[in-house]
Design a protein around this motif. Sequence first.
Motif: not given
Length: 855
Positions: A249-277
């Motif tokens: 209800q009340y969070s700003s778009v900056d919070f949305i950007k920050a939370f969704w950007s957790l998928a772009e952290t260095e650790l998580l961006t390594q996962v597709p290269g390990i388990v993906g084709p």
Amino acid sequence: MTDNTDFEDSFTSPHGFVDPRQSIMQTVMHMVEDNVLHFKNDESEHGQRLHSGFRALKDNLEKVSAQADLVKREVSLYDFSADVPGNGFRSFTNIVHKAVLCVFDLCKQVCTNRDSIILFRKGHYVREVEAWGQTLASIATLLDYVTDVLMPKCKDGNLLPDKSDSPVELLTVLNTVSQYSFYGRCLGFHYYESLQKTLKFLNISMSAFSEVYYSDGGFIQRTKQSVITGGKYVMDPEQRARRIVDVVQYSSVDFIKAFWSLAETELLTQVPGIVGPSLAFQQAIVVPCEDQQVPKVDGTATVVIQAPHSHLPPSPITCHLLSAHLREGMLGEKDRKGVTVLPPSPYLILHCHGGGFVTQSTKAQEVFLREWAVGVGVPLLSVDYSLAPEAQYPRALEELLIVYSWVLNNSQLLGSSATKIIFTGDSAGGNLVTGLTLKCLELGIRPPDGLFLAYTPFVFQIVPSPARLLAIMDPMLPLGFALRCLKAYAGQPSRNASLATSPVDGITMMLGQQPKMLPSTAEHPEDIPATLEVPASSNTMNQVPSDAQSDTESFVEVTETDVQEAKAGLSKEVTNMSKSPSIISEPGSDTLTTVSLTSKASEIEDFKKSNGKNQSKKENKEERSKRYVTEFLEKYVLDSRTDKQGRSVPILRTGSDESESDETVLFEASNSGTGIGARLGRAKDAVFTGISSGLSSFGLRRRETVPSPTSPSSPQEPSQSKRPSLGKISLGTTHLRRESGCSLLDEFSGVELISDHYISPLTASHELLAKFPPTSIMSVEYDFCLDDCVTMAKLLRKLGVPVTLDVLDRLPHGFLNLSLVSKEAHDGCKLAVTRMRQLLQMDEEVATEFSTTSV
């Protein structure tokens, strides 16, 4: 999509026999009535709450069943075809069916265990029954609006009403619906089981992250708070639901950007290269932000497209090239020794990522882009366009056009001859590549040879379609997040806002009102990017015939002198401005308990400029931190009870009597395969289970004498609870709404959105849409954009465009990002590969006539 709404199927009773004459609803109602009678004479607190809770279930089951039957009679009128059943109305009937099945399982457990003193945990089942009563009550409220208002408006199979009071009408309806039940114990009940634990984990993470994001203090304090709050939201679904609703209800778009950007952290961006084709080639390519010359399809002229500079100075555009094979001509191909080099591919895929126009990147979506690059077997170029709100519409569309123009001139550098090019995009990316296709057709340059669009919005308006209502229970794209993304990308502060910095001499639409044309001349014409045409037989500048341009043309014609002057002026500006990254705000910059709860962005800014400064003078950091902690404890952590002397004493609000099997397993990888992906999934499950077990070992269990946050207020013990029971709420004896100073209705009732046919392709002329290439649209059953996709597919088919529509069962918006943790999501990803190969006509077996299909 299969039709799950047949309430007349036979069903197995809890006693083990099957009565073919008895429907599912009849079975469930019989079990509910039996439980009502059983607990009627149970005088304990939990016994009486179970009695009232089952009464609420009975009343709400009868209501939603009758409403679903009314809707079911007409749902087929809105389908794309008999072979592709899918629309917002049908989704509501399927949700009712799934809810009935969940209630059946709950009743079965109660009937089986209620006579056992050891196995029957009354406190647990009280909360389960009350939660489902509230969920059914909320669904009934939505169905009232669907049957009484939407269906009469949606005539002749039209899912998007022509006239409405949006967004006021839509938001007013949603404001009357209690959303807590959809984010607590009943979270994601209508999705596949393989996704429910993952969605629960994501919502727990968002709840904990929001407290850290909006907290004050240093790294250590935030880390400690993250651990504490994470455990709290694991153990207490009700508290998690309250937090999520507040955040949505009340969070700003900056919070949305920050939370969704957790998928772009260095650790998580390594996962597709390990388990993906694996990929043979993966490299970042920087496309220069400079004018591009592209020949017209008819060969009469060359179109010169000026580099984008609306909202931001010109800057290079980063793209990522992914390929399963190394091909001749690729950038850096000669430096790769010992790798087989194939000839250039005749095919190329241009991809645009989703993320609500405000976040995400190629790295965040690599989890499925790798699957696509390997499955289709052709080079895939994904564009990392500039993000809103720093880069509002039409900056991303301009950058996409420049990249495509560069690709047409330099395809050999991508390892492709570009004999066939298709555009792909998911969510916001699908909207962008559709707008790019319209732009190509208007400019007369080469359009794509095919379009693949996944869960794409085609109307940039908050119209009260049935699918729009589904966002109120969406754990991946909640309504508040979706609206703030639209506002950040194409919002205007008022009707009189200037479009001088935008190259669109277009239409602004006050939400809920008819389009209003703005003056055709901009306040600063020199700020408008240009498209020039150079005749094939001459070096002089020619103008495009008047009928080739629309009133909302983004790229107007100017003289060569004007272009040179514009370039000279731009060269003086700062050109190395970075693109809009998703940055977590500084500690103390915002808090859900104070200023960020205001309803309008302008009010927030005013507060920061005036009161915020005065506040910092009057209150030092230590005092402010103490105040935040006090407010946080009172709101989320502490409850109270009365001691023997009648004094109110604080106690820790620690959650519910949930079994570890109910709440501790948060994330589960797909169990298909025994390779490294499966091993990593099992290791991941073990880690999360271990963390959760460790948290539960602290003894965070509510004693039976301490009521839960949803316990009813007893007249004899008025201080034992702060909130009424969900059972009472369901029965209509009270009305639960969190008191607050703002709401989505307050925030969006005066918002204007830019609206033209590039951003709302369904409003484009039929003459233009009839020129579309073969198009494949993929949506999901419970998607905010489902009705957009169905309506677009119907319109293209009517105009003679080859089109397929797939409506996938029980998957959420953005399911492609979850393809590693769900077999069903992975199957949808593989279907997308098949559709792309069809568009490219790569195989004889899949290059058959384009026909309508469904899953």
